[in-house]
Write a protein that holds these residues in place. Structure first.
Motif, PDB file in Angstrom:
ATOM      1  N   PRO A 132      -2.933   8.934   6.081  1.00  0.00           N
ATOM      2  CA  PRO A 132      -2.375   7.307   6.339  1.00  0.00           C
ATOM      3  C   PRO A 132      -3.884   6.590   6.461  1.00  0.00           C
ATOM      4  O   PRO A 132      -4.834   7.394   6.717  1.00  0.00           O
ATOM      5  CB  PRO A 132      -1.803   7.633   7.776  1.00  0.00           C
ATOM      6  CG  PRO A 132      -2.145   8.723   8.247  1.00  0.00           C
ATOM      7  CD  PRO A 132      -2.877   9.972   7.286  1.00  0.00           C
ATOM      8  N   THR A 133      -3.669   5.376   6.125  1.00  0.00           N
ATOM      9  CA  THR A 133      -4.721   4.605   6.175  1.00  0.00           C
ATOM     10  C   THR A 133      -4.453   3.380   6.990  1.00  0.00           C
ATOM     11  O   THR A 133      -3.212   2.995   7.092  1.00  0.00           O
ATOM     12  CB  THR A 133      -5.152   4.060   4.841  1.00  0.00           C
ATOM     13  OG1 THR A 133      -4.153   3.115   4.247  1.00  0.00           O
ATOM     14  CG2 THR A 133      -5.713   5.210   3.888  1.00  0.00           C
ATOM     15  N   PRO A 134      -5.288   2.531   7.509  1.00  0.00           N
ATOM     16  CA  PRO A 134      -5.022   1.401   8.291  1.00  0.00           C
ATOM     17  C   PRO A 134      -4.240   0.279   7.546  1.00  0.00           C
ATOM     18  O   PRO A 134      -3.394  -0.387   8.038  1.00  0.00           O
ATOM     19  CB  PRO A 134      -6.565   0.783   8.585  1.00  0.00           C
ATOM     20  CG  PRO A 134      -7.210   2.068   8.701  1.00  0.00           C
ATOM     21  CD  PRO A 134      -6.762   2.790   7.736  1.00  0.00           C
ATOM     22  N   GLU A 135      -4.268   0.382   6.029  1.00  0.00           N
ATOM     23  CA  GLU A 135      -3.649  -0.528   5.286  1.00  0.00           C
ATOM     24  C   GLU A 135      -2.221  -0.404   5.462  1.00  0.00           C
ATOM     25  O   GLU A 135      -1.242  -1.263   5.179  1.00  0.00           O
ATOM     26  CB  GLU A 135      -4.043  -0.629   3.794  1.00  0.00           C
ATOM     27  CG  GLU A 135      -5.270  -1.003   3.660  1.00  0.00           C
ATOM     28  CD  GLU A 135      -6.602   0.217   3.850  1.00  0.00           C
ATOM     29  OE1 GLU A 135      -6.226   1.169   4.016  1.00  0.00           O
ATOM     30  OE2 GLU A 135      -7.546  -0.601   4.123  1.00  0.00           O
TER      31      GLU A 135
ATOM     32  N   ALA B  27       1.002  -1.278   0.026  1.00  0.00           N
ATOM     33  CA  ALA B  27       0.093  -0.076   0.114  1.00  0.00           C
ATOM     34  C   ALA B  27       0.775   1.383  -0.025  1.00  0.00           C
ATOM     35  O   ALA B  27       1.979   1.175   0.984  1.00  0.00           O
ATOM     36  CB  ALA B  27      -0.881   0.042   1.314  1.00  0.00           C
ATOM     37  N   ILE B  28       0.595   2.183  -1.105  1.00  0.00           N
ATOM     38  CA  ILE B  28       1.450   3.313  -1.017  1.00  0.00           C
ATOM     39  C   ILE B  28       0.548   4.530  -0.184  1.00  0.00           C
ATOM     40  O   ILE B  28      -0.397   4.530  -0.541  1.00  0.00           O
ATOM     41  CB  ILE B  28       1.674   3.639  -2.493  1.00  0.00           C
ATOM     42  CG1 ILE B  28       2.652   2.643  -3.170  1.00  0.00           C
ATOM     43  CG2 ILE B  28       2.074   5.108  -2.576  1.00  0.00           C
ATOM     44  CD1 ILE B  28       2.863   2.926  -4.583  1.00  0.00           C
ATOM     45  N   ARG B  29       1.459   5.012   0.567  1.00  0.00           N
ATOM     46  CA  ARG B  29       0.556   6.171   1.616  1.00  0.00           C
ATOM     47  C   ARG B  29       0.713   7.181   0.668  1.00  0.00           C
ATOM     48  O   ARG B  29       1.757   7.730   0.426  1.00  0.00           O
ATOM     49  CB  ARG B  29       1.580   6.041   3.035  1.00  0.00           C
ATOM     50  CG  ARG B  29       0.930   7.328   3.718  1.00  0.00           C
ATOM     51  CD  ARG B  29       1.545   7.380   4.778  1.00  0.00           C
ATOM     52  NE  ARG B  29       1.108   8.433   5.701  1.00  0.00           N
ATOM     53  CZ  ARG B  29       1.922   8.839   6.967  1.00  0.00           C
ATOM     54  NH1 ARG B  29       2.872   8.273   7.146  1.00  0.00           N
ATOM     55  NH2 ARG B  29       1.506  10.017   7.494  1.00  0.00           N
ATOM     56  N   GLY B  30      -0.535   8.009   0.803  1.00  0.00           N
ATOM     57  CA  GLY B  30      -0.547   9.338   0.259  1.00  0.00           C
ATOM     58  C   GLY B  30      -0.381  10.378   1.360  1.00  0.00           C
ATOM     59  O   GLY B  30       0.381   9.955   2.368  1.00  0.00           O
ATOM     60  N   ALA B  31      -0.972  11.404   1.275  1.00  0.00           N
ATOM     61  CA  ALA B  31      -0.808  12.329   2.316  1.00  0.00           C
ATOM     62  C   ALA B  31      -1.739  11.863   3.558  1.00  0.00           C
ATOM     63  O   ALA B  31      -1.146  12.359   4.466  1.00  0.00           O
ATOM     64  CB  ALA B  31      -1.652  13.887   1.736  1.00  0.00           C
TER      65      ALA B  31
END
Length: 173
Positions: free
Chosen positions: A7-10, A1-5
């Motif tokens: 964050p996500t639980p992934e 998973a590539i993190r953008g601006a």
């Protein structure tokens, strides 16, 4: 998973936790973090990890620290048994640019794989057009070849669109 601006639980998906004696020699009791805890993104700079079994809180903290190189802290209060607070650093502009570059490389690799699949399918269609495949008429082989071309163009355009959206998301602050 590539993190953008944001964050996500992934972000926590690759973490494996030594649960229930996983550190003993000869046994591998490493389990995904999602099976022993729930990750909640509280803010862009903070995540909390609630352990289903409070006895695993130290193992969860160590797994997060070792995998993501972050500095998780165990919440010390009576009402929050099994809670790990994970401060998340803001993503710098340099890191976001590198991520956008990485996205471009991954997109090109996906396009190459799609083109290779197209080439294999077209080779089969050409054998059909040459009459070398039993049960397939030349007209059917020609029609399928056109359908493959249209489908491949649509999929490559979709990949480009999705990558552009993700790149825009990563660069958004």
């Amino acid at each position: 998973a590539i993190r953008g601006a944001e964050p996500t639980p992934e972000l926590f998906d690759p973490i494996m936790v030594d649960a229930y004696g996983g550190s003993s020699a000869g046994s591998d009791n490493r389990v995904p973090l999602s099976t022993v805890a729930q990750v909640v993104i509280v803010s862009p700079t903070l995540a909390t990890v609630a352990c289903f079994d409070p006895s695993l809180v130290k193992d969860v903290r160590n797994a997060i620290r070792d995998t993501l190189q972050l500095n998780p802290q165990i919440e010390q209060s009576d009402s929050s048994d099994g809670l790990v607070r994970v401060p998340l650093p803001r993503v710098s502009l340099e890191t976001r640019k590198a991520t956008v570059k990485q996205l471009g490389k991954q997109a090109e690799a996906a396009r190459t794989r799609i083109r290779n699949l197209r080439r294999k399918a077209m080779d089969t269609c050409k054998r059909g057009q040459a009459g070398k495949l039993e049960g397939i008429s030349k007209d059917d082989a020609f029609r399928v070849a056109k359908e493959i071309d249209v489908l491949v163009d649509e999929v490559i355009a979709l990949v480009g669109k999705e990558v552009q959206q993700k790149q825009d998301s990563v660069m958004a602050d």
